[in-house]
Design an enzyme around this catalytic site. Sequence first.
Site, short mmCIF file in Angstrom:
data_model
loop_
_atom_site.label_atom_id
_atom_site.label_comp_id
_atom_site.label_asym_id
_atom_site.label_seq_id
_atom_site.Cartn_x
_atom_site.Cartn_y
_atom_site.Cartn_z
N ARG A 1 0.82 -1.22 0.00
CA ARG A 1 0.00 0.00 0.00
C ARG A 1 0.86 1.27 0.00
O ARG A 1 0.50 2.27 -0.61
CB ARG A 1 -0.95 0.00 1.19
N LYS B 1 -19.02 -17.42 2.39
CA LYS B 1 -20.44 -17.26 2.67
C LYS B 1 -21.20 -16.41 1.66
O LYS B 1 -20.73 -15.36 1.25
CB LYS B 1 -20.62 -16.64 4.06
N GLY C 1 -9.03 -9.14 -0.32
CA GLY C 1 -7.85 -9.71 0.35
C GLY C 1 -7.48 -11.11 -0.07
O GLY C 1 -6.34 -11.39 -0.46
N GLY D 1 -13.02 -3.36 1.33
CA GLY D 1 -14.42 -2.91 1.41
C GLY D 1 -14.83 -2.02 0.27
O GLY D 1 -15.94 -2.15 -0.26
#
Length: 398
Positions: free
Chosen positions: A38, A199, A356, A379
């Site tokens: 980053r 999920k 990720g 996100g």
Amino acid sequence: MTTQFKTLDDADVTGKRVLVRVDLNVPMQDGKVTDKTRIERVLPTIREITEKGGRVILLAHFGRPKGKPNPQMSLEPLAPVLSDLLGQPVGFSDDCVGPVAAGIVAALKDGNVVLLENTRFHAGEEANEEEFVSQLASLGDVYVNDAFSAAHRAHASTEGLARHLPSYAGRTMQAELEALEKGLGDPERPVVAIVGGAKVSTKIDLLKNLVARVDALVIGGGMANTFLAAEGVKVGKSLCEHDLAETAKAITAAAEEAGCEIVLPSDAVVAREFKAGAASETVPVGEVPDDAMILDAGPRTVEAVNAWLDKAKTLVWNGPLGAFEIKPFDMATMAAAHHAAELTRAGKLVSVAGGGDTVAALNTAGVADAFTYVSTAGGAFLEWMEGKALPGVEVLKA
């Protein structure tokens, strides 16, 4: 999308105090940075501004200090790392507003760089409080946002500042937005999306948005088990959200209506235990033993996925096809990643990936560099894929 906001090409930064919002939320261990990705991503923006004679004032958050100073979450250890990577001294201010910060900023000369302390040490950051925004804004003449990964938050340093100062997208933000535009904004068709992960519950909005926008949706990982079970397929002891059967059916129906093909595993690699090197076998999905769990997609499934990639012009990827962290359950993810990379290298595919686990899988496969764009934003990348407006991007469009 990309024409709607200004970039560094439009900014006059010479002799100006430039507030640059960056993402320095990097993994640390014992005060040392363990992954500099980053930080490396924001270097081009910082260099360009300093080379043009701008004075760079870096704003960033670290962790979740909940609006109060917390020495464990100080950005101070990152100043020497930045300095090393940039090849020039980087100053540090132990507050991001107030007399200390003002004094340090006032002493900057053209081409200098200073890092201000964690913006989240003030409650006004996450609350996007007007007074805190004004205090930050008083330190700069120009605002550059280079933190796409924080763009889904309407905080003082990501959204508020853009309403107070002339605002521009930094090079990382620009690259991200241009890649995303190619991925889903105005993509070349056919478009294939690969969505994996454990999920369905965490990706319902994502799946609903994608079936309306892509030509084929490949569902992998634990999520695929929920879709298979909803179709009446027995999945043994596999990870599966049986309570989401109706949701899975609704998404399948929406896909059918939109003319999007859903690609589910036709065969699976199963094992009795979830550990490296566990005894495993490949079976058709209708023949999963009651005492076994599905841990990866099988070779027939990979063939079907690769056949779609061969037809596609654009790929958007979020989430692995199996439990890729543990061998031999990484086979499907690795095979699809290598195939997508080959097609991208040959100029036949625009490939955009993020999240990720996806980044980790592509790095493991050694193909991250071959993809058109790999987003390090978690996100924000997911919310963009869900079709949501990102406050930090929207405000740059004005």
